[in-house]
Structures are given as C-alpha cells and as structure tokens.
Design an enzyme around this catalytic site. Structure first.
Site, mmCIF file in Angstrom:
data_model
loop_
_atom_site.group_PDB
_atom_site.id
_atom_site.type_symbol
_atom_site.label_atom_id
_atom_site.label_comp_id
_atom_site.label_asym_id
_atom_site.label_seq_id
_atom_site.Cartn_x
_atom_site.Cartn_y
_atom_site.Cartn_z
ATOM 1 N N ILE A 70 -12.148 12.131 -13.587
ATOM 2 C CA ILE A 70 -11.491 12.941 -12.575
ATOM 3 C C ILE A 70 -12.079 12.541 -11.225
ATOM 4 O O ILE A 70 -13.203 12.053 -11.152
ATOM 5 C CB ILE A 70 -11.627 14.461 -12.823
ATOM 6 C CG1 ILE A 70 -13.105 14.879 -12.947
ATOM 7 C CG2 ILE A 70 -10.869 14.878 -14.063
ATOM 8 C CD1 ILE A 70 -13.271 16.378 -13.152
ATOM 9 N N ASP A 71 -11.315 12.724 -10.176
ATOM 10 C CA ASP A 71 -11.726 12.267 -8.851
ATOM 11 C C ASP A 71 -13.047 12.897 -8.408
ATOM 12 O O ASP A 71 -13.391 14.004 -8.820
ATOM 13 C CB ASP A 71 -10.655 12.606 -7.810
ATOM 14 C CG ASP A 71 -9.346 11.883 -8.061
ATOM 15 O OD1 ASP A 71 -9.365 10.877 -8.777
ATOM 16 O OD2 ASP A 71 -8.321 12.338 -7.521
#
Length: 301
Positions: A135-136
């Site tokens: 995930i970012d």
C-alpha cells in the site's frame, strides 16, 4: 541473486511486456536480456520474449544483484494485528514506505519486520522479504506479510484469483451523486509524468476494477468505501480522480490547496479477508481509521 515469483492476474500478449510492468527499475531491454539469458521461466519452462502469458501463469525471474544491499533490522514500532508461524497482518501507519527503493534505505516496513518477526519469505529477495502486496507510503491500513515461501505463494495466488478481499475507506473532495457504482478502466504510466499513473487506452495499460459505495455525504465532501478487484499502482487514487472527486489530502492526484493540514491522503485499508495458507480457514481482519482521519470527520460533523 534475487528470485522473484509473480502469479499473473490476467493474460498478457507478451512475456517481456508483462515483466516490464511487474519488475520495478527494469527497462524492457533489460527484461529482454534476462529472458534471452535463460533467467526467466513460465510454469517451470524457459520462455521467449514473445511468449503469451495466461492468467495464473507462474513467472519466475532470476535477477542478478548489481549492488549488494544490506537491509538492517530497525526497532520501529509496528501494529501487528495478527501473527502465527505462516503469516502476519500489519496495520501500517501513514508515512511508512513498505520497502526500500528510490532512496529509501531506512525506516521502511521491511526494516521493522526484520526486527520484530523471526522469519520472512524469501521469494521477493533481500529488498522485499515477506512482502506479498503493498500500500502507498501515505496510505494507512492492513496488509498481509508471508513468513515462509509456501505462505507467500498461496497469498499471491489468492490475490491473482481475487479471493483475497481488500476494502478501503476514503474521504473524497466534493459531493458524489451516485450511491454506489463500479469503475472499470485501464491504468498505466502517465505519459507526461512517469512517476504518476493515469487512466489510459487499453493497449497502454492494465485493467483496473474498483467498486465504490457512499457511506456519508457532507456539505463539501463524501465519505466513501472502495473494494478492489485488481491491485494496480495507486488504483483507488487514480479512480477517485477519474470520478472527478479526488481523495482529500492527495496533492498528487487531487487539489494542491487542501482544506485540512494533512501529511497525506485520507485513504485507509480498513478490511482484509483471506484464506490461511496452511489451515484453509477464512480469516477477516479490521483496522479502525487513524486518529487524524477521525479528527477531520469530527470537524465536518
């Protein structure tokens, strides 16, 4: 030597195109060289650049390390939601990069995992041990980590087969009219800015599918739930921009002038559903939205 195993999520007409899209920091010419040197197999057999890839094919690339990296364990606090001998589920904090790259050699989730966990899968090499999906940096929430190679392959297949469910919550700019819907586009590199992703024609990207539903509307914002069917880079952020309702706090895909003082987008991976690699048990995990997210919602109320 770094050994990377990729389970194809969908078909691709050429192996070299598939690997270029899935191997970071590798140009198509570099990928072709790997294939020509016999360093790439598809379902256990040596492959050619022009070979077509089918959904669920197992592609293995043996990549020589041009530089010897040493990823050091760091005593960084981690919110470990669940852990056993095969997997760990982490509630990642906003601001933490998942693994080293692009100048990030310390303070990553991998550095923390090496300190807190006794074992991690080695399929993705020394730079990304245990990392099945990402995930970012400025997105918070749940991701699963593999502690051995058997678990890693099982989790990778679940993601490719779309049996691993990932649910997000986000605050969007503006008032979304539809109560729910589906966004299906193709996502690829932005032709004007290679760091960013964008909606592109089919021949220039990979299919990206997201379901959304409105949780609550405010005067100038919308709280929305997103469910991923695919896992493209920045998928929800690009799709929110495509709806013309970018995520609050996202200065890359949204508005530059923000209404709140934030360190990133208000996007949180709140729910993760998977099948345990060893026991076959269907498992569901939930992580409450972080305090800064709640504070913004309280101001809106």
């Amino acid at each position: 030597m770094e050994r990377i195993i990729i389970i194809a999520e969908e078909a691709c007409p050429r192996l070299d195109v598939f690997l270029t899209e899935n191997l970071s920091n590798h140009t198509r010419s570099a990928v072709k060289k790997l294939i020509d040197n016999g360093a790439v197999t598809v379902n256990g057999k040596r492959a050619k650049s022009s070979q077509d890839i089918k959904a669920l094919d197992e592609v293995i690339a043996q990549i020589p390390d041009p530089v010897t990296y040493e990823v050091k364990p760091e005593n960084i606090p981690l919110d470990i939601v669940y852990e056993d001998d095969d997997i760990a589920v982490i509630n990642k904090a906003q601001g933490m990069t998942v693994h080293m790259g692009n100048g990030n050699f310390e303070g990553t989730l991998v550095n923390a995992l090496l300190y807190h966990l006794k074992s991690l899968s080695g399929i993705n090499g020394v730079i990304r041990p245990g990392i099945v999906h990402r995930i970012d940096k400025d997105t918070s929430g749940l991701l699963v980590v593999a502690k051995n190679d058997t678990a890693h392959l099982s989790l990778s297949r679940q993601i490719a087969e779309k049996s691993c469910k990932r649910q997000y919550i986000a605050l969007l700019e503006g008032v979304l009219k539809e109560d729910s819907g589906n966004i299906t586009t193709y996502i690829g590199r932005n032709p004007n800015d290679r760091i960013k992703m964008s909606v592109v024609p089919p021949e220039k990207g990979k299919i990206a599918i997201t379901d959304f539903s409105v949780i609550k509307r405010f005067e100038r914002f919308t709280l929305c739930q997103f469910n991923l069917h695919t896992g493209r880079t920045h998928q929800i952020r690009v799709h929110a921009q495509h709806l013309k309702h970018p995520i609050v706090g996202d200065t890359v895909y949204g508005v530059k002038k923000q209404a709140f003082k934030l360190n990133g987008q208000l996007l949180h991976a709140e729910k993760l559903v998977l099948t345990h690699p060893k026991t076959g048990e269907r498992m569901e995990f939930f992580a409450e939205m972080p305090c800064y997210f709640k504070e913004v919602l309280n101001k809106l109320k």
